[in-house]
Design an enzyme around this catalytic site. Structure first.
Site, mmCIF file in Angstrom:
data_model
loop_
_atom_site.group_PDB
_atom_site.id
_atom_site.type_symbol
_atom_site.label_atom_id
_atom_site.label_comp_id
_atom_site.label_asym_id
_atom_site.label_seq_id
_atom_site.Cartn_x
_atom_site.Cartn_y
_atom_site.Cartn_z
ATOM 1 N N HIS A 184 -1.227 -10.827 7.063
ATOM 2 C CA HIS A 184 -0.610 -9.866 6.140
ATOM 3 C C HIS A 184 0.734 -9.358 6.626
ATOM 4 O O HIS A 184 1.153 -8.257 6.293
ATOM 5 C CB HIS A 184 -1.539 -8.680 5.878
ATOM 6 N N ARG B 85 3.347 26.051 -9.919
ATOM 7 C CA ARG B 85 2.466 24.910 -10.186
ATOM 8 C C ARG B 85 1.095 25.370 -10.645
ATOM 9 O O ARG B 85 0.389 26.041 -9.910
ATOM 10 C CB ARG B 85 2.287 24.110 -8.890
ATOM 11 N N PRO C 131 -1.280 5.540 6.368
ATOM 12 C CA PRO C 131 -0.464 6.528 7.038
ATOM 13 C C PRO C 131 -0.219 7.784 6.206
ATOM 14 O O PRO C 131 0.184 7.710 5.042
ATOM 15 C CB PRO C 131 0.847 5.785 7.230
ATOM 16 N N GLU C 132 -0.439 8.903 6.820
ATOM 17 C CA GLU C 132 0.067 10.161 6.291
ATOM 18 C C GLU C 132 1.183 10.578 7.241
ATOM 19 O O GLU C 132 1.546 9.821 8.134
ATOM 20 C CB GLU C 132 -1.070 11.189 6.190
#
Length: 277
Positions: A95, A157, A2-3
DNA sequence: CGGGACGCCTGTGAGC
DNA sequence: TGCTCACAGGCGTCCC
């Protein structure tokens, strides 16, 4: 798996069905990234509030305990996690490592790699939730995020723009796929230092991020191969990635073979002609 | 402090 | 068929 788009699609698919639902049982499977940090039995009887999202985290408020009015669960799907809303009688899936049974359905977290987490916190702004959410950057669709502030944050940055996008300290939500895709659509070389992006290119990047993430959300998180929402519903159609996973294949814009490089131990895909430093 | 490497896990697909 | 290896959608922690 997932993003941001997938997490948001998941949020929307569980929010209304579970709002106000009363917890009947909590079951844990194999250990996830961190322990729950609370006796599961202590959650029984509480009611779920509106599900919120911050970056790729989900926050599920748990209401009804007078001494802990702000408590809730912070959920992260990690690399391979997904949430499903099933009938309580449904058997556990492979799972399945966390299960929240309510009077309105049973929320199951399946996560083969177990990089995901479900963590209890006394409040969203107290640890451990506060510590995990604390360093996060802008929400991409925050109206307060404009070209100026995005540009200003990038200028601090020096790392490559791709790495900065993944870091989540400037802007959250784009993972490896959407970061690659947005940089392609913005025409920016992923190796370019974030600090060296000019105002116009920063603005293009923000627009590309919003476009890429927004479209994926509108399509139900469909860019990812096999993503489904909590009801098991697939996206409207499989959105084809322009660059991700397409090393050696021709660029859809110019035909030049796409390249794959490694940045911060993650694959980056880009077009060496369309994306400039 | 910023930036990069590491490690947490299991599954899958490619190549032999 | 079966083995080995590279790689996979994330991110907190550690070290320089």
């Amino acid at each position: 798996m997932p993003e941001l788009p997938e997490v948001e699609v998941t949020r929307r698919s569980i929010d209304l069905p579970l709002r106000g639902a009363q917890v009947q049982a909590v079951r844990l499977g194999k250990p996830l990234r961190w322990p729950l940090g609370r006796d599961p039995q202590a959650l029984v009887g509480l009611r779920l509030g509106a599900v919120q999202r911050r970056g790729k985290y989900l926050w599920l408020p748990l209401q009804g305990a007078p001494e802990l009015p702000e408590q809730g669960l912070l959920i992260h799907l990690g690399m391979s996690g997904s949430l499903r809303l099933l009938a309580p009688a449904e058997p556990a899936r492979a799972h399945e490592h966390f299960r929240l049974d309510t009077d309105r359905g049973s929320l199951r977290l399946t996560d083969p790699r177990r990089f995901g987490a479900v963590v209890w916190s006394a409040a969203r702004d107290q640890d451990p939730a506060a510590r995990l959410l604390g360093g996060l950057g802008f929400e991409p669709f925050d109206p307060a995020l404009d070209d100026e502030s995005f540009h200003a944050a990038l200028r601090l940055r020096r790392a490559p723009i791709k790495t900065v996008l993944l870091g989540g300290q400037v802007i959250v939500g784009a993972g490896n796929i959407y970061a690659c895709e947005a940089l392609f659509h913005a025409g920016i070389d992923p190796r370019c230092s974030a600090a060296r992006l000019g105002r116009a290119r920063a603005a293009r990047l923000l627009q590309a991020l919003r476009q890429t993430l927004g479209q994926a959300m509108a399509l139900g998180g469909s860019t990812l191969r096999d993503f489904r929402d909590a009801h098991g519903v697939n996206g409207a159609f499989q959105q084809q990635a322009a660059v991700y996973g397409r090393e050696g294949q021709p660029c859809t814009a110019c035909g030049k073979p796409l390249r794959r490089i490694v940045q911060a131990q993650r694959s980056t895909y880009f077009c060496p002609r369309c994306q400039r430093r």
